[in-house]
Design a protein around this motif. Structure first.
Motif, mmCIF file in Angstrom:
data_model
loop_
_atom_site.group_PDB
_atom_site.id
_atom_site.type_symbol
_atom_site.label_atom_id
_atom_site.label_comp_id
_atom_site.label_asym_id
_atom_site.label_seq_id
_atom_site.Cartn_x
_atom_site.Cartn_y
_atom_site.Cartn_z
ATOM 1 N N TRP A 161 5.501 4.529 -5.312
ATOM 2 C CA TRP A 161 4.093 4.150 -5.365
ATOM 3 C C TRP A 161 3.208 5.390 -5.479
ATOM 4 O O TRP A 161 2.252 5.410 -6.260
ATOM 5 N N PHE A 199 -4.328 -2.571 -1.343
ATOM 6 C CA PHE A 199 -2.901 -2.862 -1.347
ATOM 7 C C PHE A 199 -2.290 -2.554 -2.723
ATOM 8 O O PHE A 199 -2.999 -2.335 -3.700
ATOM 9 N N GLU A 254 -5.293 6.569 -0.237
ATOM 10 C CA GLU A 254 -4.309 5.544 0.108
ATOM 11 C C GLU A 254 -4.691 4.820 1.395
ATOM 12 O O GLU A 254 -4.407 3.618 1.536
ATOM 13 N N SER A 314 -5.478 0.974 1.507
ATOM 14 C CA SER A 314 -4.242 0.459 2.128
ATOM 15 C C SER A 314 -3.098 0.457 1.130
ATOM 16 O O SER A 314 -2.311 -0.503 1.053
ATOM 17 N N TYR A 315 -3.012 1.522 0.355
ATOM 18 C CA TYR A 315 -1.994 1.619 -0.695
ATOM 19 C C TYR A 315 -0.681 2.058 -0.069
ATOM 20 O O TYR A 315 -0.646 3.024 0.708
ATOM 21 N N PRO A 316 0.446 1.413 -0.378
ATOM 22 C CA PRO A 316 1.708 1.682 0.326
ATOM 23 C C PRO A 316 2.425 2.931 -0.168
ATOM 24 O O PRO A 316 3.593 2.898 -0.546
ATOM 25 N N TYR A 340 -0.314 7.262 2.993
ATOM 26 C CA TYR A 340 -0.562 6.252 4.020
ATOM 27 C C TYR A 340 0.548 6.254 5.059
ATOM 28 O O TYR A 340 0.297 6.118 6.266
ATOM 29 N N HIS A 362 -4.279 -3.435 -9.065
ATOM 30 C CA HIS A 362 -4.477 -2.915 -7.712
ATOM 31 C C HIS A 362 -4.600 -1.390 -7.710
ATOM 32 O O HIS A 362 -5.207 -0.820 -6.785
ATOM 33 N N TYR A 422 -0.034 -4.535 -4.369
ATOM 34 C CA TYR A 422 0.087 -5.751 -5.162
ATOM 35 C C TYR A 422 -0.336 -6.917 -4.278
ATOM 36 O O TYR A 422 -0.579 -6.748 -3.075
ATOM 37 N N THR A 423 -0.442 -8.092 -4.866
ATOM 38 C CA THR A 423 -0.899 -9.261 -4.126
ATOM 39 C C THR A 423 0.097 -9.619 -3.035
ATOM 40 O O THR A 423 1.302 -9.711 -3.297
ATOM 41 N N ASN A 424 -0.400 -9.803 -1.821
ATOM 42 C CA ASN A 424 0.473 -10.122 -0.690
ATOM 43 C C ASN A 424 1.218 -11.443 -0.936
ATOM 44 O O ASN A 424 0.641 -12.419 -1.424
#
Length: 327
Positions: free
Chosen positions: A102, A171, A270, A274-276, A280, A192, A173-175
């Motif tokens: 990521w 984020f 990040e 909230s980027y994984p 982060y 995203h 991608y979509t949870n």
């Protein structure tokens, strides 16, 4: 060949020094990962559980410091970094390699884009200095680069996510979606990543523009550039082949350092989105006193920077014949 061997020797010595510092720093801090895990359970753990955790985290109080040091070097060379406190019972290697793609995809791509765009804008701005292009774009991006990463990110979320609703707020991608390599999922990842990527490019491009413009102006005053103009060569050939090729050399070292620090991620960006990514994850490791994860991340950052510098040195040798000559 002698130059390459010298650089390889520098790489090995520096990596050993970094690994040594990385070994001693966590041990100078109070407590250890096992005690931090006990604090999470408010002390409701038996002695056997404590010893099991010490073994899992690689903390062996029965070994001498020298024995622990050589065990640490051997484990690092074989990729055995222990278990993460934050993501227990996952191993540190698994946790890092889950977040690394990521960060490489986001920060790596945006770093390359910012360098290419900044170099081109700085080159054209120096070539047309005094004109409208040089009077508008370079000052605009330099002013934007003075704003903090997190402020630009928050403004982008407010405008494009909350007010207009065009892009997600954060984020990777979509949870709830499964991670697949299908076109809908890839497009969801791109959507995203658009805001954090734009934030990084806007806040980092100004430095590349300024340094390239200054280097280009100095090179344009050299005698060989005047000679190329006197010979009647085209403006594009003089700008790229004669001036640009030499003006970009000082920027390559900075670009190599930037590529090396890609592994560390843009921590504030990040965190805001909230980027994984690794940035982060590093913040989570610090907040949770996850010493094995912090230690491994610092080692990866050091290794990435050293490799990037080594590659840039090789590229500089190819572009600048003067570095291949002996003194």
């Amino acid at each position: 060949m002698r130059y390459i061997l010298r650089r390889l020797g520098f790489f090995i010595v520096t990596l050993w020094a970094a690994m040594t510092v990385n070994f001693f720093l966590p041990r100078l801090m109070p407590g250890d990962p096992a005690m931090a895990m006990i604090a999470r359970f408010h002390g409701r753990l038996s002695g056997q559980s404590l010893h099991a955790m010490e073994a899992a985290f690689g903390v062996n109080t029965n070994q001498s410091l020298i024995a622990q040091y050589f065990a640490y070097l051997g484990d690092s060379l074989t990729g055995q970094f222990g278990r993460s406190l934050t993501f227990f019972p996952d191993t540190v290697s698994h946790v890092v390699f889950m977040a690394l793609p990521w960060t490489l995809g986001l920060v790596g791509v945006t770093t390359v884009i910012a360098f290419i765009l900044g170099t081109l804008i700085g080159m054209i701005g120096a070539w047309t200095r005094g004109g409208w292009f040089d009077s508008v774009l370079p000052p605009l991006f330099i002013i934007l680069s003075a704003f903090p990463y997190f402020w630009i990110g928050l403004v982008a979320i407010l405008i494009f996510s909350i007010s207009l609703g065009w892009l997600p707020t954060g984020f990777g991608y979509t949870n709830g979606e499964a991670v697949t390599f299908t076109l809908p999922f890839i497009w969801d990842v791109v959507r995203h990543a658009f805001l954090p990527a734009g934030t990084i490019v806007i806040t980092s491009i100004g430095g590349w523009i300024l340094t390239m413009r200054n280097n280009m102006i100095m090179v344009l005053n050299e005698d060989y550039v005047r000679m190329a103009r006197a010979k009647g060569l085209s403006a594009s050939r003089i700008m790229f082949d004669y001036a640009g090729r030499n003006a970009i050399l000082p920027n390559l070292s900075g670009f190599g350092m930037s590529l090396g620090f890609v592994v560390s991620g843009a921590i504030l960006v990040e965190y805001v989105f909230s980027y994984p990514g690794v940035g982060y994850m590093m913040l989570q490791a610090v907040l949770n006193e996850d010493f094995p994860l912090m230690q491994t991340l610092f080692l990866f950052i050091t290794l990435a920077v050293l490799i990037a510098i080594l590659v840039v040195d090789g590229v500089t040798v190819l572009l600048d014949p003067r570095t291949r000559r002996s003194s």
